[in-house]
Design a protein around this motif. Structure first.
Motif, PDB file in Angstrom:
ATOM      1  N   UNK A 141      11.961  20.581 -21.454  1.00 50.53           N
ATOM      2  CA  UNK A 141      10.545  20.225 -21.341  1.00 50.53           C
ATOM      3  C   UNK A 141      10.300  19.428 -20.068  1.00 50.53           C
ATOM      4  N   UNK A 142       9.050  19.444 -19.625  1.00 46.05           N
ATOM      5  CA  UNK A 142       8.701  18.824 -18.343  1.00 46.05           C
ATOM      6  C   UNK A 142       8.700  17.308 -18.467  1.00 46.05           C
ATOM      7  N   UNK A 143       9.549  16.682 -17.682  1.00 44.63           N
ATOM      8  CA  UNK A 143       9.619  15.224 -17.713  1.00 44.63           C
ATOM      9  C   UNK A 143       9.208  14.594 -16.393  1.00 44.63           C
TER      10      UNK A 143
ATOM     11  N   UNK B 278      16.061  20.006 -29.259  1.00 46.42           N
ATOM     12  CA  UNK B 278      16.768  19.126 -28.327  1.00 46.42           C
ATOM     13  C   UNK B 278      17.085  19.840 -27.020  1.00 46.42           C
TER      14      UNK B 278
ATOM     15  N   UNK C  66      15.420  22.145 -25.436  1.00 52.18           N
ATOM     16  CA  UNK C  66      14.305  22.583 -24.590  1.00 52.18           C
ATOM     17  C   UNK C  66      14.273  21.771 -23.290  1.00 52.18           C
TER      18      UNK C  66
ATOM     19  N   UNK D 141      11.689  16.600 -28.996  1.00 56.55           N
ATOM     20  CA  UNK D 141      13.149  16.693 -28.991  1.00 56.55           C
ATOM     21  C   UNK D 141      13.760  15.721 -29.999  1.00 56.55           C
TER      22      UNK D 141
ATOM     23  N   UNK E 103      11.871  10.642 -21.322  1.00 60.02           N
ATOM     24  CA  UNK E 103      12.999  11.495 -20.900  1.00 60.02           C
ATOM     25  C   UNK E 103      13.412  12.437 -22.026  1.00 60.02           C
ATOM     26  N   UNK E 104      13.516  11.906 -23.223  1.00 58.83           N
ATOM     27  CA  UNK E 104      13.618  12.804 -24.384  1.00 58.83           C
ATOM     28  C   UNK E 104      12.242  12.813 -25.023  1.00 58.83           C
ATOM     29  N   UNK E 105      11.625  13.964 -25.015  1.00 52.92           N
ATOM     30  CA  UNK E 105      10.275  14.074 -25.547  1.00 52.92           C
ATOM     31  C   UNK E 105      10.276  13.831 -27.071  1.00 52.92           C
TER      32      UNK E 105
ATOM     33  N   UNK F 261       3.778  11.817 -17.929  1.00 51.61           N
ATOM     34  CA  UNK F 261       3.543  12.892 -18.901  1.00 51.61           C
ATOM     35  C   UNK F 261       4.411  12.840 -20.158  1.00 51.61           C
TER      36      UNK F 261
END
Lengths: 552, 552
Positions: free
Chosen positions: A424-426, A420, A422, A438, A433-435, A430
């Protein structure tokens, strides 16, 4: 000058030589290989057969002259090492072109002899339309056969990576493919429920998948016309591809007393050294070991071959380095799906004695308004430590990214809760918002601390069948409920659950679910916060449940 | 029942409410927002303007009724909190529809008031064809203007994420776009050399990029017809988009004594608490902090808003959790490129006082025989600890995967050498046998331990200009050398280097290079192993050098 002899010139052997030379000019490096090709991409063969790769040269970009010029390494192809005298540190080599033999010596020996496709001991395997998938030569043979004989049907024996990739590529050439797998599921590195998703997709793409079927013989004489199964069924076919696994080429190793490990491949330490001094083994002929359990595993793969080759090259030239083990990561594309796995499956983890939490997380790779499509992540974590043990992912896009994030996280000993956090690139093209990665961590973490325990469809079915009483609540719309629901479920849409919670029994084991899991979790929280004792969210929701019911 | 009041209903505010409710039914949750929309995807706005997203509803999937039903949260849009009395724990709210005011009370207050596009204080910004990009309402306004007035030209003021995404989307609608940026480079979160790659691509796509230019005024009265720059130039335009940055909405916070941090956003601790008891701040109105340096940073982004909102929701309901900081990760798509960054840039790292190693790694995302295309990875690492500090990546495909692997690795404190050992997923449709991320780690690690030190084109140019003597060796083919080479380089192809090493001066500083860096490293090793004292490999090879020469 010290002499380094390497046997085998594909990925691992050439990596040893290149790294040794990068570290030192004071070493004579010679590679012998009985085959014709050097440093080729075996993994690219299905794409050559299918025509996506136009030219075999694309898979063999480097030749002996290139290695000589760049690394001052002498590579002799079509030279078979026939015997080794390790007392004397000499080898007898046969030049397969002239058929002459000669002797060479070494100070250090590297076994990079690779592996060979296993050919099952059944009649008919010698026929002209039966092929293994292993090296550049037979890649050419298969494509040539397809191009000239235009088979209408093909049977692939073995449902692993290469079998599935070949199924895709032959289908794309207009051939009707039947896949025969001895085990009850295709793709043994996956759990059965995830493998079933792949099998479903194959069927959608017109590949006939026959699991739990063993080939008895190949019928037809010079040219096989049907595959006879132990069950008595016969599959008519114009072409047979054997991909039932590969076996490490350990013959030379055994001759000089090199120890073979429990996996059947050469046993090595973390410096890629065998039990025999000055003898190393790398690539597909050597064992690896699990980064998680520490136990030996055999997962022959180009990436690991490159890695172990480089490590041996470092050690031989005096660098202090060690192989850290592998997660057994694998990925393949099959039609519209990418399928990936890393670490332990549910089955592996249970066998290893872990107390596990299992989550099926169904999420789009990016917002649906920009073309996001759902993937299924099955994640396994250790309840005692909170650590991630493994992940399996099936989906049309964004799968390779998520598996590599899992690989990286697991390599550093990540706990589920770490995902959670991390950054990460949002951006919408791609990711969400929460990958999905996560979300996976969040749901697993909630399950650990009993905030939101999970139950898999298999567990629910098993426990219900063994007489356990559950109240099962479908929180979706009436239309969804009526279309398909979990056996025994009652329908209370989420919006009504707060008011109708009093109708339910707080002391009875309760399972809630929605379509994919998220609303189920919301419902679960409501009931837990209303004082219900044991409330489980059905992992992957009704979508996952129906998939399991359909397949098992 | 305790009362939780949240001001702001976009990403962060709704996340607070949803998480608080998941944890507890014993809390009354109310959200006020002066705007009309809830929980929308601001990042999706450029794609709506460009038409890739057909319907504004796709960006606003949830409404107040949905939140009431699912989470029992009362959301009041078009309700502006006008004042807060924190002694009394009351707020005065104006219903913007009826224009009535009323009072509400709270036990806990969350400021999720977001940020507002900064409108520069110049004349003309009120004209009908001048727009900011911030919320759903003006997304509609921009698209509507484009649809009805069919502008032929547009000027975008500000070269950040949104400015570039708008440049792409408007170009795709057939509009000729000029991008004006005050700084000497677009995309300030990138190093200048990497930003220049993006600017080049914009120019290729017919976007006119003007850096180092400040807008003086917008000319034309009711409808702007030209943008006047401080340099005296005027850009004719039918449409102006202002995207010069956003400012946190801290007015209410200041009124009740909430401390503002050095970044201008609300200062919070790791539990998202402000200095005022029972007052939290989340999302775009709050500061974050760097996971690497620990210092406060302000990077408003939907993913961080979701994250900080959820953390506040957890803390408010008694969970023991903390925000761990961010890497400032960003990604965007612009035409055929994906551009991503995480952690510290070279510039950041130098400012922070790190002794750094910088690598430009140019590699295909997968084998070229299956459509692989080159990406440029610029990685920065700390020479003293060996740890990765940051990465920037520009390329047409596979960029989002690599940046997320870097994000994950850096989050766990990875050293450069750790990257080589990752068991990343390999199959030809997805990656090369050694992934670009692994190569990055290998090259950085070799550079650290002086096995293969790197020099960037900028360093080489700077040192040469300041009188440092180098022998510079181009190891490529004669044709490549003649086409373009590094100033002062002599030509010795790699294949001749072993024999001709004696022609060179072992004690002179030496720079070797090839096209992208790999052969340069091979040449470097040969010379080092021949006893040369100081041999540098030119980071990113001639390709990177020519790029730098062209742009600076």
């Amino acid at each position: 000058m010290k002499k380094l002899m390497i046997i085998g010139s594909v990925a691992a052997g050439t990596s040893v030589g290149a790294k040794a030379r990068r570290n030192s000019e004071d070493i004579q490096i010679t590679i012998y290989d009985r085959d014709t090709d050097i440093s080729y991409s075996g993994c690219g063969i299905p794409y050559y057969v299918g025509g996506e790769v136009a030219d075999l040269d694309d898979l063999t970009p480097r030749n002996a002259a290139w290695f000589k010029k760049r690394y001052n390494i002498d590579i002799h192809t079509q030279h078979e090492v026939e015997s080794i005298n390790h007392q004397e540190k000499t080898a007898v080599i046969r030049n397969l072109i002239t058929n002459e033999t000669f002797m060479d010596s070494y100070d250090t020996l590297v076994l990079a002899t690779g592996a060979t496709s296993f050919v099952p001991p059944i009649s008919g395997v010698e026929a002209e339309n039966v092929f293994s998938v292993r090296n550049i030569r037979n890649a050419g043979e298969i494509r040539n056969y397809v191009d000239t004989h235009l088979p209408k049907t093909a049977t692939i024996v073995g449902g692993g990576f290469i079998g599935l990739e070949m199924a895709e590529q032959l289908t794309q050439r207009g051939i009707e493919v039947t896949l025969v797998e001895r085990l009850p599921q295709i793709m043994p590195p996956l759990d059965q429920d995830m493998a079933a998703r792949v099998a479903e997709h194959l069927e959608e793409k017109n590949v006939s998948v026959m699991t739990g079927e063993t080939v008895k013989s190949l019928q037809g004489g010079k040219r096989i016309t049907s595959v006879l199964l132990e069950s008595g069924q016969a599959v008519e076919t114009d072409l047979v591809i054997l991909s039932v696994g590969i076996r490490p080429n350990t013959e030379l190793a055994k001759e000089i007393g090199v120890e073979i490990g429990s996996t059947g491949a050469i046993k090595v330490n973390r410096k890629m050294q065998t039990n025999v001094p000055n003898v190393y083994a790398v690539g597909d002929v050597a064992e690896s070991f699990s980064l998680i359990t520490g136990k030996p595993i055999y997962r022959p793969l180009g990436s690991t071959a490159n890695k172990t080759g480089r490590i041996a090259g470092q050690v031989i030239t005096g660098e202090d380095t060690e192989h850290r083990g592998i997660l057994g990561t694998g990925i393949f594309k099959v039609f519209d799906l990418a399928v990936a796995q890393t670490g332990l499956t549910e089955k592996d983890a249970v066998e290893e004695g872990y107390t596990i939490e299992v989550l099926h997380n169904i999420k789009p790779d990016r917002p649906e308004y920009l073309g996001g499509k759902e993937m299924v992540i099955k994640a396994v974590a250790d309840r005692r430590t909170g650590k991630l043990l493994g992940a399996q992912i099936v989906g049309p896009q964004g799968v390779d990214k998520r598996i590599d994030v899992f690989v990286t996280a697991i390599s550093f000993g990540a706990k589920a809760e770490d995902l959670f956090h991390l950054d990460l690139a949002y951006a919408p093209p791609f990711a969400t918002t929460k990958d999905p990665v996560m979300y996976t961590g969040m749901a697993l973490h909630n399950a650990f601390n009993e905030k939101a325990p999970l139950i898999t469809p298999q567990q629910l079915i098993r426990e219900t069948e063994s007489g356990e009483a559950f109240q099962i609540i479908d929180t979706r719309s009436k239309a969804q409920f009526e279309k398909a629901h979990v056996k025994g479920a009652i329908h209370i849409p989420l919006g009504d659950l707060r008011n109708r919670a009093s109708e339910l029994n707080r002391d009875l084991k309760t399972v809630v679910y929605c379509n994919k899991g998220v609303t189920g979790n919301a419902a679960q929280n409501i009931l837990i916060n209303h004082g219900f004792k044991q409330v489980y969210n059905l992992s992957g929701g009704n979508k996952n449940y129906q998939h399991v019911v359909k397949n098992f």
